[in-house]
Scaffold this motif. Structure first.
Motif, PDB file in Angstrom:
ATOM      1  N   GLY A  75      10.012   0.512   3.689  1.00 13.52           N
ATOM      2  CA  GLY A  75       8.862  -0.376   3.824  1.00 13.52           C
ATOM      3  C   GLY A  75       7.622   0.196   3.144  1.00 13.52           C
ATOM      4  O   GLY A  75       6.864  -0.535   2.481  1.00 13.52           O
ATOM      5  N   GLN A  76       7.422   1.510   3.275  1.00 17.81           N
ATOM      6  CA  GLN A  76       6.272   2.153   2.616  1.00 17.81           C
ATOM      7  C   GLN A  76       6.412   2.095   1.099  1.00 17.81           C
ATOM      8  O   GLN A  76       5.443   1.806   0.385  1.00 17.81           O
ATOM      9  N   ARG A  77       7.601   2.370   0.606  1.00  9.62           N
ATOM     10  CA  ARG A  77       7.815   2.298  -0.852  1.00  9.62           C
ATOM     11  C   ARG A  77       7.648   0.866  -1.354  1.00  9.62           C
ATOM     12  O   ARG A  77       7.097   0.644  -2.434  1.00  9.62           O
ATOM     13  N   LEU A  78       8.083  -0.070  -0.567  1.00 10.55           N
ATOM     14  CA  LEU A  78       7.917  -1.478  -0.932  1.00 10.55           C
ATOM     15  C   LEU A  78       6.436  -1.858  -0.951  1.00 10.55           C
ATOM     16  O   LEU A  78       5.970  -2.535  -1.884  1.00 10.55           O
ATOM     17  N   ASP A  79       5.684  -1.382   0.039  1.00  7.48           N
ATOM     18  CA  ASP A  79       4.235  -1.630   0.055  1.00  7.48           C
ATOM     19  C   ASP A  79       3.547  -1.002  -1.157  1.00  7.48           C
ATOM     20  O   ASP A  79       2.640  -1.600  -1.747  1.00  7.48           O
ATOM     21  N   GLN A  80       3.986   0.193  -1.538  1.00 10.14           N
ATOM     22  CA  GLN A  80       3.415   0.846  -2.725  1.00 10.14           C
ATOM     23  C   GLN A  80       3.718   0.035  -3.988  1.00 10.14           C
ATOM     24  O   GLN A  80       2.849  -0.154  -4.845  1.00 10.14           O
ATOM     25  N   ALA A  81       4.958  -0.425  -4.069  1.00 12.19           N
ATOM     26  CA  ALA A  81       5.338  -1.228  -5.243  1.00 12.19           C
ATOM     27  C   ALA A  81       4.508  -2.507  -5.304  1.00 12.19           C
ATOM     28  O   ALA A  81       4.060  -2.922  -6.386  1.00 12.19           O
ATOM     29  N   ILE A  82       4.277  -3.127  -4.171  1.00 12.92           N
ATOM     30  CA  ILE A  82       3.464  -4.352  -4.132  1.00 12.92           C
ATOM     31  C   ILE A  82       2.026  -4.033  -4.532  1.00 12.92           C
ATOM     32  O   ILE A  82       1.402  -4.785  -5.282  1.00 12.92           O
ATOM     33  N   GLY A  83       1.506  -2.908  -4.041  1.00  5.83           N
ATOM     34  CA  GLY A  83       0.151  -2.500  -4.424  1.00  5.83           C
ATOM     35  C   GLY A  83       0.027  -2.251  -5.920  1.00  5.83           C
ATOM     36  O   GLY A  83      -0.947  -2.670  -6.560  1.00  5.83           O
ATOM     37  N   GLN A  84       1.015  -1.562  -6.477  1.00 10.24           N
ATOM     38  CA  GLN A  84       1.002  -1.319  -7.925  1.00 10.24           C
ATOM     39  C   GLN A  84       1.101  -2.629  -8.700  1.00 10.24           C
ATOM     40  O   GLN A  84       0.386  -2.830  -9.687  1.00 10.24           O
ATOM     41  N   GLN A  85       1.970  -3.494  -8.236  1.00 10.42           N
ATOM     42  CA  GLN A  85       2.126  -4.777  -8.927  1.00 10.42           C
ATOM     43  C   GLN A  85       0.866  -5.608  -8.811  1.00 10.42           C
ATOM     44  O   GLN A  85       0.504  -6.335  -9.736  1.00 10.42           O
ATOM     45  N   SER A  86       0.173  -5.491  -7.707  1.00 10.68           N
ATOM     46  CA  SER A  86      -1.107  -6.190  -7.550  1.00 10.68           C
ATOM     47  C   SER A  86      -2.111  -5.680  -8.576  1.00 10.68           C
ATOM     48  O   SER A  86      -2.840  -6.478  -9.194  1.00 10.68           O
ATOM     49  N   GLY A  87      -2.141  -4.368  -8.777  1.00 10.56           N
ATOM     50  CA  GLY A  87      -3.022  -3.798  -9.800  1.00 10.56           C
ATOM     51  C   GLY A  87      -2.663  -4.273 -11.198  1.00 10.56           C
ATOM     52  O   GLY A  87      -3.536  -4.593 -12.010  1.00 10.56           O
ATOM     53  N   ILE A  88      -1.364  -4.332 -11.469  1.00 10.03           N
ATOM     54  CA  ILE A  88      -0.901  -4.816 -12.778  1.00 10.03           C
ATOM     55  C   ILE A  88      -1.301  -6.279 -12.965  1.00 10.03           C
ATOM     56  O   ILE A  88      -1.780  -6.675 -14.038  1.00 10.03           O
TER      57      ILE A  88
END
Length: 156
Positions: A75-88
């Protein structure tokens, strides 16, 4: 306006139109990238929602500490991926805005050059009309000084 001036303005217009067309292509590419980034972000967020829903049902039935740790870690890695994708996606939106601004500038330049050509052509036409009027006036004055009203010959 001389033909060389008109030709130079025409070349300038062609260059401005080419730059505008290139800016339009960049805008379309930026739009596609921004859409793809937003779609990926939305898919990740939906996956996270689905993942939490599935695991909530699983935890209601049975759970272990090890399983809970795996769930939290993923879940934490998924949240990080979503955060990165939000930045992108945000960056892609910024690039899209910049591409729109560039296209607007290029379109304004094309319109300005077209307006300049239009004004120069109108100015040339006015100059030609004044020259023709002057020549007609001079011809009428010469005819009048040679012997009367040229219209009186037509009536007779």
């Amino acid at each position: 306006m001389s033909s060389s001036n008109l030709q130079a303005l025409t070349v300038l217009l062609e260059r401005a139109e080419a730059e505008r067309d290139e800016a339009l292509r960049h805008l379309q590419e930026a739009q596609a990238r921004a859409n793809a980034a937003r779609n990926q972000h939305d898919q990740l967020a939906q996956y996270r929602t689905d993942y939490r829903s599935r695991w909530s049902q699983e935890f209601a039935q049975r759970t272990t500490v090890q399983l809970l740790g795996c769930y939290q870690n993923f879940g934490q890695r998924l949240d990080q991926a979503i955060g990165q994708q939000s930045g992108i996606a945000d960056y892609a939106d910024q690039r899209l805005t910049a591409a729109r601004d560039t296209l607007r500038e290029r379109e304004l330049r094309v319109a300005s050059v077209r307006k300049l050509i239009e004004r120069r052509r109108a100015e040339t036409l006015r100059t030609q009309l004044r020259q023709e009027q002057r020549a007609t006036d001079e011809q009428a004055a010469r005819a009048a000084s040679r012997g009367g009203n040229p219209m009186s010959r037509l009536v007779a």
